[in-house]
Every structure is written in C-alpha cells, then in structure tokens.
Design a protein around this motif. Structure first.
Motif: not given
Length: 813
Positions: A490-491, A159-163, A495-498, A448-450
């Motif tokens: 995002i998908v 979701a575009t408001i998700g973590w 930087e979260r799941d290389p 982040l996110p903050i």
C-alpha cells in the motif's frame, strides 16, 4: 547567534512548524533504491486514544529514521491509520448508540448525540458514522505524533479503509483467487456471538473461566463434559487407542442420553486418557478438537446452534447457551443420566481477543487464503522466509516459527461486518435463485476499488440483483489483517505508482510489537511470498511492552494506561519522554517510571545550558592542539564509533548510554578543567575553545535522534540548516591520547571529594596535595598540569612514583 533561550518550553511548537514549512523530513523521490531507507510504519488502530506503550514503540522507530537520515539515506517514513474493522465499529456503536441493519434504507443521518434507547441504522449511514469518527481520531493521533517529534513525511499517509488500501487489498485477493490460493468453503467456523462474525485462529486468546464437569451416562460408559448443552449435537465418542478401559467399546455403539440415539465409538490419538473418564463425546461443534475429529473420522454433522447464539433444535430450542446448559442438566437429572453433582473446575476457554463471550463453532461459508496450515510445502517455505528475515532481537524469530508450526488450518479472511474492505466478488444466481459459489464473478482490475453491494458485475444490470438468473454480491468484508498485511504494498504504490515502488520496495524495516507477530508480521510475509516469492522487508525490529506498576502490559483494552501521553509531553517536554523511551531496548519490557522522564528533562536542560556556556566564547582562530584537548577529542572519537555501531544494530539504548556518559564527563570534568584557560588569551585558550566547540558539535549530532528538539534549537544558534539533515559524525583517527583525560579526571575527582569531606567550597585552595601514581600516569598528568592546578586551586603539588596501584591524591590543609 542567539543563545538567550533558557527553557525547553515551546520548542515543540516552534520547531514542529519550521520542520513542516521547510520540508525537513520530506522524502527525496529522486534517490535510487540503494540510497533509500524505507520503513513499513505500523498503522495504529484508530479507535479512541493512544497510550504510553504506543509512544514507546513508535519513538523507537523514529530513532531509526533519524539515524538513517543523518547517515545519508533518503528516508521513506510514511504514516498509516488502521481504521477499518471491529474496534471502530464497536466505538461507533458505544458512542452514538446505533446498530447496523443492512436491510434499512439510507437516511443521510447527522448524529450529534447518543441515541437513547439505541436505534438501528442503514449500512451506508453506519459506515459514514465510522468514517467521520475515524477522521476525528486520526487528527488527534497526528497531533500527538507531531508533538512527539516523529520525523514522518506527512505527505505519505494512508488509511486501511482508504482508496489506495481498498484497491491494493482487493487486487491482491483477486490474484490469490486466480492462482488458486484463495477459496470459499462451507465449514465449521469460530464464531463470536457479540460481533456476529467469524474469527481467525490468529485472533484467539485463552481466558480462565469457571465451569463444571458433568458426569453423563452413555449406556455402559460415563463421559465427563463441561458442555452438556451440546449433547443433542453428539455424533461420536472417542478414546485413545492405547486405553484398555474402553478398547472393547471401539467399533460398537452406545445409546445417547435423552434421545437414545446410537452413538458410534472410535479410537483417536487426540483423546486424553487422563482427562475425565478417558472417553470424550464429539459434538458438532464444541471446540477445535471436535472439528479435527469430525474431519478425520468423517463424521456426520448435527447443527443445533445458530449464529445468534440460540439453539435451533432439540429440547433447548430457542434458548441461549447458558439457558440451554441449565435445561439439559435438568433433563439429565430427571432421566437419571447425570451421575452425581457437577464438579466445579476452572479451565481455559477460547475467546475472540476483542470479544466478551466465549467463542462458538458454527457452520458457515467463508473465504480463506492458503497459509501453510494444510500445505506442508508452503509451511516450509514460510519457515525459510522467517530464517531469511533479520530479527531484532534474534529470539523473536522463535515466536514466528512457533506460530507457523502450530497452524491447523488456512487463514479465514472474511468477516460478517460492515466497516471494512468489501470482498470483490459476486455470484450468479440459478433459475431457482441459488448462488453459484464455485465460479464467482470478479471485476476487472481497472475498476478497483469496488463495492459489490452497490456496483454490478460485467454483463449485468442493477435490476438483476438478487433475482433468479441474476446475481448477488458477496455480503462480507475482509478481516482487517487481510488489508493490513498489505501495508508494504500500500505505502510503496504497488500497481499504482511504479516509480515509487521501484525506489522503496522491498522495504528495509518492519517495526512492531511482539503480540502481532502471528497476525501482522506473518500475514505480511505470507502475502509477499504468494505475490513476489520474497520478503517484503529486510529487518524486523520488535519492541517490548510497557508495564504498569503491577507489571502488567499497558493496553487500551485493560484500561491501565498509567498516564496519558499528551499530559506527559506537556509537563516534561517531548525530548524528556523520548529519553525515557530510549531507555528500553527492542524486545525488552520496560516498566513505566516517571522519574526516568524527569532524568530526560534534566539532561535536555543541561545540554541547553552547557551549550550556551560553550558558545559564549569567541570563535577560536586556531585548532585544538593542547594534549588535554586532543585527549577529549580522542575519547569522543571512541564514543562516535560505539554509538554508530549501536544504532546500526538497532540498539538505541546502547547509543544513548555511551553518549550520555561522555556528555557528563564533558560537563563535569573537561569543562571544569579548561574553563580558566578558555577564558584567557593565546593559542592555548584557542585550543580549549576549539575542542569545546568541536566536541559540542559532535555530541549534538549523537543526541539528535533521541532529543530532536533541544539539539535542533542549539544547532540553530551557530550552524546553518537543520541538524537532522547534517551528516552523522565519523571517528577522528588523528586525535590524541584519551588516557590523559582519564588520568586528570581521576585526580580532579579525588581533590573534589577531599573538599566535600571538609565541607569546603570547590573554589577553596588546597595548600598541599600529594599525587602517587605510576610514571606513565604522572607523565600524562604533567601534560595537563596547569589545567589541573587551576581547576583544583592546589597551591603546591608533590608527586611520587609508585610501581603499582591506582593514582591517589592526598590533600593537606
């Protein structure tokens, strides 16, 4: 093998459950990038309900996903929800009767019904209401997408408001800021009075509205304006350099009406000699041209309009825009500076695309990201990126280029709203409490996110918030496009799941509508260029619009949804609706036609019934050997080549057309020709059964991307596993001569028409039939003579060779 199902009803529930349980569409993360096909699925705006246009475009994407999966690719097909921003806020306001007031304390509200009269609530309470409502809407959307048969891997949703989205959006912005690509500035800003927020150039639309030209005296010259209320904000008059009527005034001053303030006169290329009297007043600010004049002529600023839409100074102080217009006109009449009566006119007025009132321009501090609007080098780089992208259809690239070439300023990304991704910065406060905007405080990436409104910068404590010598949080959130522009990152887990990022990025496909080329597509290209120097995907497939019976675009805002998608799916079945969607090519508008849905239903039903007939024969012990059977397979081989090429080119309509045309030949001609032989014994019967089954196998796979439910059902009767995990068919280069089938089918059709003309049963005998054709055609007919005679019930067949002309059959009773 169970071939007893005689209805399409219930297929969606049964197969939807089994696909989920069996992980039919699960993405295989063990595959390397070369074996992956990754789709940057559009996240639908979660505010209300989906309309038939959404079904149309999202089904097109699913055609691609299913085809690529059958081609052997590990398809990465996620689903997102665009749930932050103004549409969600407006829906919450309307449904619950609330307004957000950040000054109010948190109440932990539970709202079960609409407040009447509306009441104000805290920012946190408001955000919680937004989150709860979008969660409900997302569940409804997902139910419809699953019913439609989208082959999404539902374990990859966002979701575009998700973590993840908030962290990605904030990280990209902080990197833009560190590289000097993002900046804050106090500047003239397009302002929506309804939503009380700044608006970007990409969100504007022109609406024709009634107005009036007022002829106003400035000393020796008259000016015609539709905005007389802005007279107190006038800082200059401008005329075109070539306009000799006003040349003598350039460099001088003229007295302003009502105030008698000296107004300088300038020459500028944007003044239109043919508009009004040829001389225009420059106000701060009436429109975007005023901003250009103000900037290029280095004019002063006279701010008289507040963010609330009321005048803050002058004779109209405290009044709204319409009230101020009436007041200023009254004063001009009294002073004698209004020449004649206002002249009615209909003209284009700038609106926020989701707003109800004309936009105003106010001075405010906002955040911007450089986008080439003021940087020719960046503009050229983005134009080159547009040329590198493969557009489907190709002409859609011109929309992109037109937008890039028309940019007049950088991208305004801050919004004065609440349900959005917070801008992750704070500002030091001086000893007098003034913010230091030149050196914003930023968080470490690990935080982040903050939310700066509830968290503090490094080295500060909460009790220093808002106090001299302390800090203050940036109060704004990002424009929804500033986050949606990052959907490829995002998908893909940037930087979260290389590991995931390496397997799916850059992505293969961006599917979307044409109206958001200037927003979503352009901003995605921009963000990827700034971060990676490359495109975020290889191909962009642009859908057309669905039109209502009056040929207007179907949309949520217009309320012309024609029919609700779920009611169509329940009435006709998902395959029928998907068939209708497949009739529209990328980039081509399509009028909604329920009759076309009915055609899809008949096709799916015929496929079910024909398959039941074919599979009712015993399993053949021999391959296809008879000339007519080999001719069928040869013709089918050509169809496989054509359908494959069409799907590769994102032409699902072309693929469906050739497949459907062959299917009806298969049913109407071939089945009737070989039916009697197939019921018999021996090698010839086995050949017919083998060809029937082989052709059915291939056709089911050709139809599978379009009609996933009925093809999966039939496949399960005689094949193991899912048809959607089977291999896409390949052309058979060793098949026979397809002209045999063409010749025999032509003769069969003429015999049928002769019976129809006499109103005879198709099973009626034809005592004598005469065939006239060229020697090669008669030779081809001879290779299927037995089948032809059995299908037509011709007792005696006479043949005659002709040198030219088409094959003809004359029946005699």
């Amino acid at each position: 093998m169970d071939t007893q199902r005689r209805s399409l009803d219930g297929l969606e529930a049964e197969w939807g459950r089994r696909w989920q349980e069996e992980g039919t569409y699960a993405f295989d993360r063990s595959k390397e990038r070369a074996d992956v096909y990754a789709i940057d699925t559009p996240p639908p705006t979660v505010s209300g309900s989906l309309h038939i246009g959404s079904v149309f475009s999202f089904t097109h994407t699913d055609f691609v996903a299913r085809f690529r999966r059958m081609r052997g690719k590990a398809v990465f097909y996620p689903m997102g929800w665009d749930d932050n921003g103004l549409p969600t806020e407006r829906r919450v306001q309307n449904v619950y009767g609330v307004r957000c007031d950040p000054s109010l304390p948190y109440e932990n509200l539970t709202v079960s019904e609409r407040f009447d009269p509306p009441r104000s609530i805290s920012r946190r309470d408001f955000i919680e209401l937004c989150a709860a409502m979008t969660a409900q809407d997302e569940a409804v959307f997902e139910e419809l997408w699953r019913r439609l048969g989208l082959s999404v891997d539902w374990s990859y949703t966002y979701a575009t408001i998700g973590w993840e989205a908030r962290a990605t959006s904030q990280r990209a912005f902080l990197r833009n800021l560190a590289r000097g690509e993002a900046y804050t500035a106090e500047a003239p800003t397009l302002w929506d009075l309804t939503f009380q927020t700044a608006v970007a150039q990409a969100e504007l639309e022109d609406r024709e509205r009634p107005g009036a030209f007022h002829r106003v005296r400035f000393g020796p010259v008259f000016v015609e304006t539709t905005r007389p209320e802005l007279l107190p904000a006038c800082v200059a008059l401008v005329c075109h350099p070539s306009d000799e009527r006003h040349a003598a005034l350039v460099g001088t001053t003229v007295p302003a009406p009502l105030s008698n303030v000296d107004i300088p006169v300038y020459a500028h290329r944007l003044a239109d000699p043919a508009k009004g009297t040829g001389i225009a007043m420059v106000c701060t600010f009436g429109d975007l041209t005023d901003v250009t004049w103000w900037r290029e002529l280095h004019l002063p600023t006279r701010v008289i309009l507040g963010r609330d839409g009321r005048f803050t100074a002058g004779p109209a102080e405290g009044l709204t825009v319409p009230q101020a217009r009436r007041r200023i006109v009254e004063l001009l009449r009294e002073s004698g500076d209004l020449d004649g009566e206002p002249r009615p006119v209909t003209h284009a007025v700038k609106y926020y695309e989701k707003g109800d009132l004309p936009l105003e321009i106010v001075s405010s501090r906002q955040w911007y990201i450089k986008n080439g609007g003021r940087d020719p080098e960046l503009r050229e780089a983005l134009l080159r990126k547009g040329k590198q992208l493969h557009w489907v259809p190709g002409h859609m690239r011109h929309r992109y280029e037109h937008w890039v070439n028309g940019l007049t300023g950088d991208w305004l990304v801050s919004r004065q709203r609440f349900f959005g991704v917070p801008i992750p910065v704070w500002y030091r406060l001086s000893s007098s409490g003034e913010p230091d905007y030149d050196q914003p405080l930023t968080p470490d990436g690990s935080r982040l996110p903050i939310d700066p409104a509830s968290e503090t910068p490094e080295g500060y404590t909460e009790d220093q918030r808002g106090k001299p010598g302390g800090f203050v949080a940036d109060p704004d959130v990002f424009d929804t496009w500033a986050t949606s522009s990052m959907t490829p990152q995002i998908v893909s887990g940037w930087e979260r799941d290389p590991d995931l990022f390496a397997r799916v990025y850059p992505m293969d496909l961006r599917p979307q509508g044409p109206e958001i080329i200037r927003t979503w597509l352009f901003s995605s290209v921009l963000r990827a260029h700034l971060e990676f120097g490359a495109l975020p995907w290889r191909d962009a497939e642009i859908s057309g619009w669905i039109l209502d019976p009056e040929h207007k675009k179907v949309s949520k805002s217009s309320g012309n949804g024609v029919v609700t998608p779920m009611s169509l799916l329940e009435k006709y079945g998902s395959d029928a609706v998907r068939y209708w969607a497949a009739c529209g090519r990328p980039g081509v508008d399509l009028a909604f036609d329920e009759n076309q849905v009915k055609v899809g239903r008949r096709l799916a039903t015929k496929l079910l019934n024909a398959s039941r007939f074919v599979l009712g024969f015993a399993e053949p012990a021999v391959p296809a050997t008879e000339p007519l059977d080999l001719a069928l397979l040869a013709a089918l081989s050509t169809v496989v080549s054509q359908a494959s090429a069409a799907f590769e080119a994102y032409d699902h309509t072309g693929a469906l057309t050739v497949t459907e045309e062959f299917f009806w030949r298969y049913c109407d001609d071939y089945l009737e020709l070989v039916k009697e032989r197939a019921y018999g014994d021996g090698p010839a019967a086995g050949s017919a059964r083998a060809a029937l089954r082989r052709a059915l196998d291939v056709q089911l796979r050709l139809f599978a991307p379009i009609l996933p439910y009925v093809t999966e059902e039939i496949w399960s009767w005689w094949r193991n596993g899912s048809i959607h995990r089977s291999r896409w068919p390949e052309p058979d280069r060793e098949a026979g001569d397809p002209r045999i089938l063409t010749t025999v089918a032509s003769a069969l059709g003429q015999a049928r028409r002769a019976k129809s003309a006499r109103r005879l049963s198709m099973k009626a005998e034809i005592p004598v039939a005469s065939v006239r054709a060229s020697a090669p055609e008669l030779a081809r007919l001879a290779q299927a003579r037995t089948d032809f005679l059995a299908a037509t019930h011709i007792v005696k067949l006479e043949e005659a060779v002709t040198d030219a002309g088409e094959l003809t059959v004359v029946c005699t009773w």
